[in-house]
Design a protein around this motif. Structure first.
Motif, PDB file in Angstrom:
ATOM      1  N   HIS A 136       0.822  -1.207   0.000  1.00  0.00           N
ATOM      2  CA  HIS A 136       0.000   0.000   0.000  1.00  0.00           C
ATOM      3  C   HIS A 136       0.859   1.261   0.000  1.00  0.00           C
ATOM      4  O   HIS A 136       0.331   2.367   0.059  1.00  0.00           O
ATOM      5  CB  HIS A 136      -0.936   0.002   1.212  1.00  0.00           C
ATOM      6  N   GLN A 195      -2.044   1.591   6.358  1.00  0.00           N
ATOM      7  CA  GLN A 195      -1.699   0.271   5.843  1.00  0.00           C
ATOM      8  C   GLN A 195      -0.359   0.289   5.123  1.00  0.00           C
ATOM      9  O   GLN A 195      -0.100   1.157   4.297  1.00  0.00           O
ATOM     10  CB  GLN A 195      -2.771  -0.230   4.879  1.00  0.00           C
ATOM     11  N   ASP A 211      -0.302  -6.178   2.734  1.00  0.00           N
ATOM     12  CA  ASP A 211      -1.150  -7.326   3.046  1.00  0.00           C
ATOM     13  C   ASP A 211      -0.269  -8.566   2.965  1.00  0.00           C
ATOM     14  O   ASP A 211       0.345  -8.831   1.923  1.00  0.00           O
ATOM     15  CB  ASP A 211      -2.313  -7.454   2.057  1.00  0.00           C
ATOM     16  N   GLU A 261      -3.626  -7.413   7.277  1.00  0.00           N
ATOM     17  CA  GLU A 261      -3.119  -6.098   6.912  1.00  0.00           C
ATOM     18  C   GLU A 261      -2.084  -5.649   7.942  1.00  0.00           C
ATOM     19  O   GLU A 261      -2.359  -5.637   9.141  1.00  0.00           O
ATOM     20  CB  GLU A 261      -4.267  -5.090   6.841  1.00  0.00           C
ATOM     21  N   PRO A 315      -8.351  -4.854  -0.591  1.00  0.00           N
ATOM     22  CA  PRO A 315      -6.971  -4.374  -0.736  1.00  0.00           C
ATOM     23  C   PRO A 315      -6.395  -4.613  -2.127  1.00  0.00           C
ATOM     24  O   PRO A 315      -5.595  -3.830  -2.623  1.00  0.00           O
ATOM     25  CB  PRO A 315      -6.213  -5.167   0.330  1.00  0.00           C
ATOM     26  N   ARG A 342      -7.706  -1.823  -4.236  1.00  0.00           N
ATOM     27  CA  ARG A 342      -7.052  -0.565  -3.836  1.00  0.00           C
ATOM     28  C   ARG A 342      -5.617  -0.496  -4.368  1.00  0.00           C
ATOM     29  O   ARG A 342      -5.172   0.543  -4.855  1.00  0.00           O
ATOM     30  CB  ARG A 342      -7.047  -0.447  -2.310  1.00  0.00           C
ATOM     31  N   ALA A 343      -4.907  -1.618  -4.259  1.00  0.00           N
ATOM     32  CA  ALA A 343      -3.525  -1.633  -4.729  1.00  0.00           C
ATOM     33  C   ALA A 343      -3.460  -1.406  -6.236  1.00  0.00           C
ATOM     34  O   ALA A 343      -2.609  -0.659  -6.732  1.00  0.00           O
ATOM     35  CB  ALA A 343      -2.864  -2.959  -4.356  1.00  0.00           C
ATOM     36  N   LYS A 381      -4.193   2.200  -7.023  1.00  0.00           N
ATOM     37  CA  LYS A 381      -3.061   3.061  -6.669  1.00  0.00           C
ATOM     38  C   LYS A 381      -1.972   2.987  -7.720  1.00  0.00           C
ATOM     39  O   LYS A 381      -1.393   4.004  -8.122  1.00  0.00           O
ATOM     40  CB  LYS A 381      -2.525   2.641  -5.305  1.00  0.00           C
TER      41      LYS A 381
END
Length: 437
Positions: A24, A36, A39, A48, A158, A161-162, A165
Motif C-alpha cells: 500500500h 496500511q 497485506d 493487513e 486491498p 485498492r492496490a 493506486k
C-alpha cells in the motif's frame, strides 16, 4: 533523522514465512502511523500490516508474490526523531480479509433455489489477492465516472485498492452498482477514461495478451488443488432427487416465518446430512496421510464453499447437528456475510469435517467437486428443474435436483457412498422425516 525497521511478526500461527500479496506504499512515499503498509498472506489468512510510526518509506522487503521469513525486516521508515530502532508488528486480533483453510474451488450458491453463493469444489487455504481480470471487450459500455457516493466511504478489497493506486485512479471517482468497488468497475472506469466507450454491436477486437503472476489466493488454490488431486483417488456418485414436497414445505415455512430469516434449500439439506451421518460415520471424517490415521468425527462441522470478491472461502458451521433449520439459516447468513466482508475469524474458517458446494443458479446436470483435503467427502447439490415424471400410470409435474458426492476411495467405498446418498434421498423426498424424532 531516525530509522525504524518494521519486522514481520508471527501473527500467532507459528508459521515460518508469509507472502506479500499487496503493497500500500512505495519507497519515497510518506506513510502515517496506523496506515496500511502491506497485506501478508499465511496459510490461513491475509492480514493487513499497519505502520507503527509516521515517516518516509526508505526500504521495502520485496515484490508482490515474494515470501518473507517471520522476524525479517518488512519495511524501513525514516522519521523525524533521532536514533535507530526496530519495531515488530503486534499480532492481529481480528484478521482482515481472511481466507480459509480449504481445498474447494468453484462458484456457487448452495441454497439451490436462492441460497448463499457457494463455489464448486475445493479452494484455497488462504489468500487475498486475485489475478487482475482482463478487460472484456464484450462487456456493457461504461457509464460516466460519477460516483454518486456523497460522503459515504469507498469500499474495496486491498487488491482493488492496490491496483487503483498503481494506475493512479481515485476510487472515489469510480462508479459501482453495489456497495463495493470491484475489478470490473475499475475496468469500466479505465475504458471510459481512455475514450473507448461504445463500439459497433457485433464487432470483435482482439485484446492484448496479459501475463498474470500467480500469487496469493490463486497460488494457494493451485497448490491445494494439485495436492488434493495428486493424493486423493476421487470418485463421484450422482443421484436424482424429487424435491417437490420439500419445496412446498419450504414455501409454507417462509410464508409464516415472522421475523425469522428466509429459508433456502441449504438448511434442509444440512439437517438431512446431519441426520444420516451417524449411520455412515466414514463420510464425516479426515484422513491423515502421513500418520495413516482416519478420524471419524461425532460432531458435524460443515464447511460451505462461499464465493467472495477476494476469492473462494469456506466458513464452517460448528456443531451443525445441534441446529434446527431456522438456526442454520441464521448461521449461514452470518458466516457468509463475515466471509464476504473479511471479518471472519480464523476459527470460523478452519476445522471442517465435511463440505457442501454448489453451482446454484448456474445450473448444470451434475458436478464432480474436488474434495477439501484432509476431509474425505464433499457434497454438491445442483440446480432444481421442473420436469414431467411418471407417477404410476399418471404423469405429474415435479421439481427435480441432482445431488453429487465426491469421496476419497481410500476411505469410502462406492457402495457406502451410494448407500449414504440413498439415505439422504429418502429424507429429502419425504421432508416430514427431517423433523421426526
Amino acid at each position: 533523522m531516525a530509522r525504524y525497521s518494521f519486522r514481520l511478526p508471527d501473527i500467532g500461527e507459528g508459521i515460518a514465512e508469509a507472502e506479500i500479496v499487496a503493497w500500500h506504499v512505495r519507497v519515497g512515499e510518506r506513510v502515517e502511523e496506523d496506515a496500511q503498509l502491506a497485506d501478508m498472506m499465511t496459510d490461513k489468512a491475509t492480514v493487513e500490516m499497519e505502520s507503527p510510526v509516521s515517516g518516509v518509506v526508505v526500504e521495502l522487503a520485496g515484490e508482490v508474490g515474494d515470501l518473507i521469513p517471520i522476524g525479517s525486516t518488512l519495511a524501513v521508515i525514516e522519521t523525524d526523531g533521532d536514533g535507530e530502532g526496530e519495531v515488530e508488528a503486534p499480532p492481529a486480533d481480528t484478521p482482515v480479509e481472511q481466507q480459509i483453510e480449504a481445498e474447494t474451488p468453484g462458484a456457487e450458491e448452495i441454497s439451490v433455489a436462492e441460497a448463499v453463493p457457494l463455489p464448486l469444489a475445493g479452494g484455497a487455504r488462504g489468500g487475498h489477492v486475485e489475478p487482475t481480470p482482463a478487460v472484456s471487450e464484450t462487456s456493457p459500455p461504461p457509464s460516466p465516472p460519477a460516483s454518486g457516493r456523497g460522503d459515504r466511504p469507498v469500499l474495496a478489497s486491498p487488491a482493488v485498492r492496490a491496483r487503483a493506486k498503481d494506475l493512479g485512479v481515485d476510487l472515489g471517482q469510480v462508479q459501482s452498482e453495489g456497495d463495493r468497488i470491484r475489478h470490473a468497475d475499475l475496468d469500466a472506469f479505465l475504458r471510459y477514461s481512455s475514450g473507448q466507450g461504445y463500439h459497433a454491436p457485433g464487432a470483435s477486437r482482439a485484446r492484448a495478451d496479459e501475463p498474470i503472476k500467480v500469487i496469493g489466493m490463486r497460488r494457494k488454490i493451485a497448490e491445494n488443488m494439485a495436492a488434493s488431486k495428486r493424493a486423493i483417488p476421487h470418485f463421484t456418485y450422482v443421484e436424482e432427487m424429487d424435491v417437490t414436497a420439500l419445496e412446498e414445505m419450504r414455501a409454507d415455512l417462509n410464508a409464516n416465518r415472522g421475523g425469522r430469516p428466509k429459508l433456502t434449500m441449504l438448511p434442509f439439506l444440512i439437517v438431512a446430512i446431519c441426520r444420516t451421518i451417524p449411520e455412515f460415520p466414514m463420510i464425516n471424517a479426515r484422513y491423515d496421510d502421513e500418520g495413516g490415521v482416519v478420524t471419524r468425527y461425532g460432531a458435524v462441522h460443515l464447511g460451505m464453499a462461499t464465493q467472495t470478491d477476494a476469492g473462494l472461502m469456506v466458513p464452517v458451521i460448528r456443531d451443525a447437528q445441534d441446529m434446527n433449520v431456522w438456526q442454520l439459516a441464521s448461521e449461514i447468513t452470518r458466516l457468509a456475510e463475515a466471509a464476504r466482508t473479511g471479518k471472519a475469524k480464523v476459527e470460523e474458517l478452519t476445522g471442517g469435517t465435511l463440505t457442501v458446494t454448489s453451482l446454484g443458479p448456474l445450473g448444470g446436470i451434475a458436478t464432480t467437486p474436488v474434495i477439501n483435503r484432509p476431509e474425505v467427502a464433499i457434497i454438491g447439490p445442483n440446480k432444481i428443474v421442473e420436469r414431467p415424471v411418471f407417477d404410476g400410470d399418471d404423469i405429474r409435474r415435479a421439481k427435480l435436483m441432482n445431488l453429487s458426492i465426491s469421496c476419497d476411495h481410500r476411505v469410502v467405498d462406492g457402495w457406502d457412498a451410494a448407500s449414504y446418498v440413498q439415505a439422504l434421498k429418502k429424507l429429502i423426498e419425504t421432508p416430514v422425516l427431517l423433523f421426526a424424532d
